[in-house]
Design a protein around this motif. Structure first.
Motif, mmCIF file in Angstrom:
data_model
loop_
_atom_site.group_PDB
_atom_site.id
_atom_site.type_symbol
_atom_site.label_atom_id
_atom_site.label_comp_id
_atom_site.label_asym_id
_atom_site.label_seq_id
_atom_site.Cartn_x
_atom_site.Cartn_y
_atom_site.Cartn_z
ATOM 1 N N TRP A 223 -31.338 16.691 36.732
ATOM 2 C CA TRP A 223 -31.955 17.974 36.334
ATOM 3 C C TRP A 223 -32.551 18.683 37.536
ATOM 4 C CZ3 TRP A 223 -29.467 18.581 32.349
ATOM 5 C CH2 TRP A 223 -29.288 17.557 31.422
ATOM 6 N N GLN A 239 -27.297 25.029 37.261
ATOM 7 C CA GLN A 239 -27.958 25.140 35.952
ATOM 8 C C GLN A 239 -27.262 26.225 35.120
ATOM 9 O OE1 GLN A 239 -29.532 24.044 33.261
ATOM 10 N NE2 GLN A 239 -31.584 23.753 34.120
ATOM 11 N N GLY A 277 -36.258 21.712 25.599
ATOM 12 C CA GLY A 277 -35.046 21.547 26.410
ATOM 13 C C GLY A 277 -33.876 22.216 25.708
ATOM 14 N N HIS A 282 -28.644 28.369 22.708
ATOM 15 C CA HIS A 282 -27.408 28.529 21.926
ATOM 16 C C HIS A 282 -27.545 28.019 20.497
ATOM 17 C CE1 HIS A 282 -26.933 24.945 24.625
ATOM 18 N NE2 HIS A 282 -26.896 24.370 23.458
ATOM 19 N N ASP A 300 -37.433 25.426 28.373
ATOM 20 C CA ASP A 300 -36.551 24.724 29.320
ATOM 21 C C ASP A 300 -37.055 25.022 30.726
ATOM 22 O OD1 ASP A 300 -34.054 23.664 30.705
ATOM 23 O OD2 ASP A 300 -33.383 23.517 28.636
ATOM 24 N N HIS A 325 -41.105 25.513 30.414
ATOM 25 C CA HIS A 325 -42.004 24.383 30.139
ATOM 26 C C HIS A 325 -41.340 23.092 30.580
ATOM 27 C CE1 HIS A 325 -44.860 21.750 28.186
ATOM 28 N NE2 HIS A 325 -43.879 21.163 27.520
ATOM 29 N N ASN A 326 -42.114 22.240 31.256
ATOM 30 C CA ASN A 326 -41.622 20.929 31.647
ATOM 31 C C ASN A 326 -41.906 19.939 30.516
ATOM 32 O OD1 ASN A 326 -41.271 18.324 32.792
ATOM 33 N ND2 ASN A 326 -41.592 19.191 34.827
ATOM 34 N N LEU A 327 -40.866 19.226 30.106
ATOM 35 C CA LEU A 327 -40.978 18.288 28.976
ATOM 36 C C LEU A 327 -42.105 17.275 29.141
ATOM 37 C CD1 LEU A 327 -37.183 17.357 28.630
ATOM 38 C CD2 LEU A 327 -38.545 18.511 26.881
ATOM 39 N N LYS A 341 -32.993 18.077 20.812
ATOM 40 C CA LYS A 341 -31.554 17.808 20.634
ATOM 41 C C LYS A 341 -30.916 17.465 21.979
ATOM 42 C CE LYS A 341 -27.268 19.997 19.222
ATOM 43 N NZ LYS A 341 -26.947 20.873 20.354
ATOM 44 N N TRP A 342 -30.302 16.300 22.017
ATOM 45 C CA TRP A 342 -29.604 15.820 23.219
ATOM 46 C C TRP A 342 -30.522 15.814 24.446
ATOM 47 C CZ3 TRP A 342 -24.415 18.871 22.392
ATOM 48 C CH2 TRP A 342 -23.604 18.140 21.525
#
Ligand code: SAM
Length: 448
Positions: A223, A239, A277, A282, A300, A325-327, A341-342
């Protein structure tokens, strides 16, 4: 329990008979579903528009039989030699064709000379010729005549000229994930030999060895690399490609319905939803369209923001916004529903639980996490009955996760454990999984 009856060893003719049988079954299913057949020619459809009835399963059985035929026709030793000889040059050639856009150097309904391709790709004619010489052996492009110094499209090369999502997939899988995978043996020599436990450290991955300086830069994980690679305006180009790739994957695996059916969105009413994220949103287009009461925030990394601003449908922006935003940072939005998701399958347990813990400061009692992810490994009994080619979807991803993140594909039970490990106050209220799609949907409610 499988049959204990001893099967006779496969032969060229027994496998050939299977191939004929599966090809006939597949043709029948496709005809019954009125699916336009594909061909090897440039004017072919770029894919089967649908795989009705049992055709997906039959196709995978056919692939297994074709692979057995490869071994039986060449013999155990030469099939390995031939594979080793061409596998990496095949990958390198496809990557070059894709990086330098050979696809659009050739008209879909005509031919282009080596010089014309060289002009479009900005490469020397000799490089173009040698790349195309190998490409035609893979049925990317064809020579109109065996001695031609020009090429025309085949169905495979035309698919890449017509579909930018497929092009993005080739970029991501070959240019970003393959170089670290080639260093997997070295990573195992350095960090695994003599140990009983697999390393879960981000500092001990094949990715890190590949990206610890030099031309590949210095990055901890994929990432960071795709977000920051490139200078000036080029920065973030990987990206931007990744965003296209994810949107393509969504269509390929038809995940729109998985998101729409994940929970009873209508019953959620006027809910605030955070898509963690969520790339450039989409998945949120169809969600926002189907449920006008939802207010959605996509989160993201920074390079995703301009893509969202440019490409997300303007008419939905009053209800769908983007926030960098950082996870791993404390979640700033107190929402009713969080979508993951994923995301977690890319991270080892420590990071996965850290991502769930980072939500805690924002969680109000009754808030839900809708977790949608890949079940790369099913129950071994279930897996054993699937064709090798289907199991390979999961096992190949699993090897990629090992090389990139020291992460691993998990069975459903492990996903439940991750929530438990993160915080006992997450109550997993439902789990739905489909071994054929390799997808699982889990709902956890915050009982804080
Ligand atoms: C595999 S993609 C999934 C995208 C989307 N959720 C989907 O299902 O199509 C993982 C996403 O996580 C984002 N990501 C990775 N590390 C992140 C971080 N530390 N903070 C925020 N987002 C991150 C990536 O930019 C990427 O969009």
């Amino acid at each position: 329990m499988g049959s204990t009856e001893q099967q006779p060893p496969e032969t060229l003719l027994s496998v050939a008979a299977k191939i004929t049988e599966y090809a006939q079954q597949l043709t029948k299913e496709l005809e019954a579903g009125k699916v336009t057949p594909v061909t090897l020619e440039a004017d072919s459809p770029i894919k089967y528009e649908s795989l009705p009835g049992n055709s997906f399963f039959i196709r995978q059985q056919l692939e297994d039989a074709l692979k057995d035929m490869y071994i039986l026709s060449q013999g155990p030793s030469e099939s390995t030699f031939n594979y080793c000889h061409t596998a990496v040059p095949d990958i390198a050639t496809l990557n070059v064709l894709n990086q330098f856009d050979f696809w659009n150097a050739v008209p879909l309904d005509g031919t282009a000379t080596h010089e014309q391709v060289a002009k479009h790709t900005n490469l020397p004619v000799e490089v173009v010729q040698r790349t195309l010489d190998h490409a035609v052996t893979m049925r990317y492009f064809a020579r109109p005549e065996p001695t031609s110094t020009s090429v025309k499209h085949t169905s495979r090369s035309a698919a890449l000229a017509k579909d930018s999502g497929l092009k993005a997939l080739v970029q991501m899988v070959l240019d970003e994930t393959s170089p670290p995978m080639m260093l997997l043996p070295e990573a195992l020599r350095q960090f695994a030999v003599g140990k009983t436990e697999t390393s879960r450290s981000q500092k001990e991955t094949a990715f890190r060895l590949c990206h610890s300086g030099g031309i590949w830069g210095n990055y901890d994980n994929t990432w960071e690399f795709i977000e920051n690679d490139g200078e000036g305006e080029k920065r973030g180009w990987r990206q931007r490609n990744f965003i296209k790739f994810m949107a393509y994957i969504k269509d390929l695996f038809k995940t729109e319905s998985i998101v729409l059916d994940a929970i009873d969105w209508k019953a959620a009413g006027e809910a605030t939803v955070v898509d963690l994220g969520g790339s450039a949103g989409h998945d949120d287009i169809s969600l926002a369209k189907a449920y006008p009461n939802l207010k959605i925030v996509v989160q993201d990394l920074p390079q995703v923001a301009p893509v969202f601003e440019k490409e997300f449908p303007a008419d939905l922006k009053s209800r769908v916004s983007f926030r960098t935003h950082n996870l791993f940072d404390p979640q700033p939005i107190s929402a009713d529903i969080y979508i993951l998701k994923w995301i977690l399958h890319d991270w080892p347990d420590v990071e996965s639980t850290a991502i769930l813990k980072a939500l805690v400061p924002a969680l109000k009692p009754g808030a839900r996490v809708v977790f949608i992810d890949y079940v790369g490994k099913n129950d071994p009994n279930e897996d054993a009955s699937l064709p090798h080619s289907m199991r390979a979807f999961g096992t190949a991803t699993d090897m990629r996760m090992m090389a990139l993140f020291n992460a691993k594909e998990r069975p459903i039970s492990a996903w439940k454990d991750i929530f438990k490990q993160a915080d006992e106050r997450y109550e997993v209220s439902s789990v739905k999984a489909d071994p054929l799609t390799f997808m699982c949907v889990l709902e956890a409610t915050w009982r804080g």
